[in-house]
Design a protein around this motif. Structure first.
Motif, PDB file in Angstrom:
ATOM      1  N   ARG A  74       0.725  -1.408   0.072  1.00 34.74           N
ATOM      2  CA  ARG A  74       0.293   0.573   0.065  1.00 34.74           C
ATOM      3  C   ARG A  74       0.869   1.363   0.301  1.00 34.74           C
ATOM      4  O   ARG A  74       0.419   2.108  -0.623  1.00 34.74           O
ATOM      5  CB  ARG A  74      -1.063   0.147   1.267  1.00 34.74           C
ATOM      6  N   THR A  75       1.988   1.197   1.039  1.00 31.56           N
ATOM      7  CA  THR A  75       2.721   2.419   0.533  1.00 31.56           C
ATOM      8  C   THR A  75       3.087   2.417  -0.628  1.00 31.56           C
ATOM      9  O   THR A  75       3.092   3.612  -1.204  1.00 31.56           O
ATOM     10  CB  THR A  75       3.920   2.270   1.860  1.00 31.56           C
ATOM     11  N   LEU A  76       3.893   1.469  -1.350  1.00 31.35           N
ATOM     12  CA  LEU A  76       4.518   1.964  -2.279  1.00 31.35           C
ATOM     13  C   LEU A  76       3.460   2.030  -3.341  1.00 31.35           C
ATOM     14  O   LEU A  76       4.075   3.392  -4.428  1.00 31.35           O
ATOM     15  CB  LEU A  76       5.606   0.474  -2.816  1.00 31.35           C
ATOM     16  N   ASN A 117       2.273   0.000 -11.570  1.00 24.65           N
ATOM     17  CA  ASN A 117       1.455   0.330 -10.025  1.00 24.65           C
ATOM     18  C   ASN A 117      -0.372  -0.030 -10.199  1.00 24.65           C
ATOM     19  O   ASN A 117      -0.329  -0.880  -9.107  1.00 24.65           O
ATOM     20  CB  ASN A 117       1.411   2.108 -10.518  1.00 24.65           C
ATOM     21  N   LEU A 118      -0.848  -0.145 -11.167  1.00 27.42           N
ATOM     22  CA  LEU A 118      -2.199  -0.766 -10.615  1.00 27.42           C
ATOM     23  C   LEU A 118      -1.928  -2.045 -10.862  1.00 27.42           C
ATOM     24  O   LEU A 118      -2.612  -3.045 -10.296  1.00 27.42           O
ATOM     25  CB  LEU A 118      -2.794  -0.740 -12.117  1.00 27.42           C
ATOM     26  N   LEU A 119      -1.382  -2.591 -11.989  1.00 28.36           N
ATOM     27  CA  LEU A 119      -0.989  -4.018 -11.483  1.00 28.36           C
ATOM     28  C   LEU A 119      -0.504  -4.937 -10.077  1.00 28.36           C
ATOM     29  O   LEU A 119      -0.778  -5.254  -9.930  1.00 28.36           O
ATOM     30  CB  LEU A 119       0.182  -4.825 -12.385  1.00 28.36           C
ATOM     31  N   THR A 120       0.415  -3.648  -9.438  1.00 22.00           N
ATOM     32  CA  THR A 120       1.214  -4.333  -8.308  1.00 22.00           C
ATOM     33  C   THR A 120      -0.094  -3.995  -7.199  1.00 22.00           C
ATOM     34  O   THR A 120      -0.391  -5.098  -6.599  1.00 22.00           O
ATOM     35  CB  THR A 120       1.923  -3.407  -7.937  1.00 22.00           C
ATOM     36  N   GLY A 121      -0.915  -3.017  -7.252  1.00 21.31           N
ATOM     37  CA  GLY A 121      -1.767  -2.967  -6.346  1.00 21.31           C
ATOM     38  C   GLY A 121      -3.065  -3.866  -6.478  1.00 21.31           C
ATOM     39  O   GLY A 121      -3.017  -4.694  -5.356  1.00 21.31           O
TER      40      GLY A 121
END
Length: 490
Positions: A74-76, A117-121
């Protein structure tokens, strides 16, 4: 030999000349009953502080602080969205101002970061903590993405190159040292490359901008210095914060164990007091049964009841044989004389060093009872243990009181604290006192124990000081406002 004395009104003379003090004070000997239960409590608390396989000093300073990554998904993701949003705002602003730059490529680079970033989240829950390699890979992607965008917008001539500091700073705060160095090296290398290779700096149509190479190199070096300094500051703050948190956790564990054992002692005393009456009733009834027994078998059973009841009463009598265990209210208080006796008692058998305790107070004042606080007992037992390690021949534990305050001091005649140690004493883990190789127990570290003891005492309202005595020796003292620790009247 451990001794303890009291003087009604005259404070002890400086130093460790016990012969002169005896003649001047003519004190009453302290000879309270030994409290084995409390000694066991102190030993258990000290064992709790040592338990848990704490890392050694070098491991604590680095590995103990950020031994494993602490970067959450969440932080990243949140920080990366902020960077992407800032990049988009800057590109749109440049477009509106008519600056010339390769917008399709620039928006593609920013969009790629948003997609990653979307894929990571979506792939991981926000509370998950990245592994060290995974976190380093994610931050490497951010450094390369920012570098690509800076390449398209002027390279080292672009003042926004300082954004490269952000990923390295985040790594310094949350990752072990090795990934931080790798990411710092990557950000520094890209800064230098951008000084020599990049597209022209965006400018308005019809304007010409000439940026000398010396400026570009200077900007790259400045960015490199900014990366090193900012990451270094953040790294040091993170190490100190984690070290303090770990030491406070150990302190909490010691105190919690001490309080549990103290509560257990109070419960045992209360149980012994409460069970006395029913056991007396059982004994009376059994005696009546024995006198009126119709058969020998019944009389034998009655005598068995009497003997077992008497055995129980003897067990309970042993639980309540010390004055401070007679009831809950009394158990929670201890005289100042008894406290100093309890602190020095475990060191009575130490060879080669004499441990003494004195209690002095304002003339005409009665020695006060104080609240039985496990923090005080544990802390001063730790200080005396350290003094035993380094004292040449004598240790003095002195307690003083007046109408306003109560103070307790541990003084030894050893080499004292080194100046560089004295400035840092009370922090978790500092180097050992000089002469550690000649200490009686072989103990060389003292930072964590002193930190725990200082923290425990400060929680009781004490002001703790460390200093060197004259002409030699170390002095550790704690001072409380009398109202903070004095037990209420019964």
């Amino acid at each position: 030999m451990a001794k303890s004395r009291t003087s009604p009104g005259q404070p002890p003379a400086p130093g460790l000349d016990r012969a002169g003090e005896r003649a001047a004070q003519g004190g009453q000997a302290l000879n309270p009953a030994s409290d084995p239960a409390h000694d066991a409590t102190l030993a258990a608390a000290r064992k709790a502080a040592a338990a848990g396989a704490l890392p050694d000093r070098e491991d604590w300073a680095e590995g103990g602080a950020v031994h494993q990554g602490r970067l959450r998904v969440r932080t990243l993701v949140t920080l990366r969205w902020l960077v992407v949003a800032g990049e988009a705002v800057l590109l749109v602003t440049a477009m509106l101002m008519g600056f010339s730059l390769p917008y399709p490529l620039a928006f593609t680079v920013a969009g790629a970061s948003a997609w990653v970033n979307l894929l990571t989240g979506l792939a991981s829950p926000g509370q998950r903590v990245f592994g060290d390699r995974e976190a380093a890979a994610q931050l490497s992607i951010d450094i390369l993405q920012i570098s690509a965008l800076i390449f398209l917008t002027g390279g080292a001539a672009n003042p926004f190159m300082l954004i490269l500091i952000a990923p390295v700073t985040l790594a310094a705060a949350t990752l072990p040292l090795r990934p931080v160095l790798i990411l710092g090296g990557l950000a520094g290398a890209t800064s230098l490359v951008l000084a020599f290779f990049s597209l022209p700096l965006p400018h308005a149509a019809g304007a010409s901008v000439a940026i000398p190479m010396s400026f570009r190199i200077g900007a790259a070096v400045a960015n490199l210095a900014g990366i090193a300094l900012t990451a270094g500051y953040v790294r040091q703050a993170a190490v100190e914060s984690a070290r303090m948190a770990l030491a406070l956790d150990v302190t909490q564990a010691v105190l919690a164990r001490e309080q549990r054992l103290s509560a257990l002692g109070a419960l045992a005393a209360a149980a012994a007091h409460e069970l006395g009456t029913p056991l007396a009733t059982i004994s009376i009834v059994a005696k009546e049964m024995g006198r009126e027994a119709p058969t020998p078998q019944v009389k034998e059973d009655a005598e068995l009841l009497i003997s077992q009841a008497e055995r129980c009463r003897e067990i309970l009598r042993r639980l309540t044989e010390t004055p401070d265990a007679a009831s809950d209210e009394v158990h929670e208080r201890v005289s100042l004389r008894q406290l100093v006796q309890e602190v020095i008692e475990p060191h009575a058998a130490v060879k080669g060093v004499r441990v003494e305790a004195i209690v002095t107070g304002a003339k005409g004042m009665k020695t006060p009872d104080i609240r039985r606080l496990p923090e005080i007992s544990h802390a001063f037992t730790s200080f005396v243990e350290n003094a035993v390690d380094f004292a040449k021949s004598e240790i003095l534990l002195s307690a003083r009181f007046d109408a306003e305050a109560v103070s307790i001091e541990v003084r030894d005649d050893g080499p004292g604290f080194a100046p560089e140690i004295l400035a840092k004493l009370g922090e978790p883990y500092v180097t050992s006192r000089p002469g550690a190789e000649g200490s009686r127990t072989g103990h060389i570290g003292m930072g964590l124990g002193f930190f725990i003891s200082k923290t425990l005492l400060e929680r009781t309202g004490a002001v703790v000081t460390f200093q060197n005595g004259r002409p030699r020796g170390a002095v550790v003292s704690a001072r409380w406002p009398r109202a903070k620790i004095e037990a209420p009247d019964l």
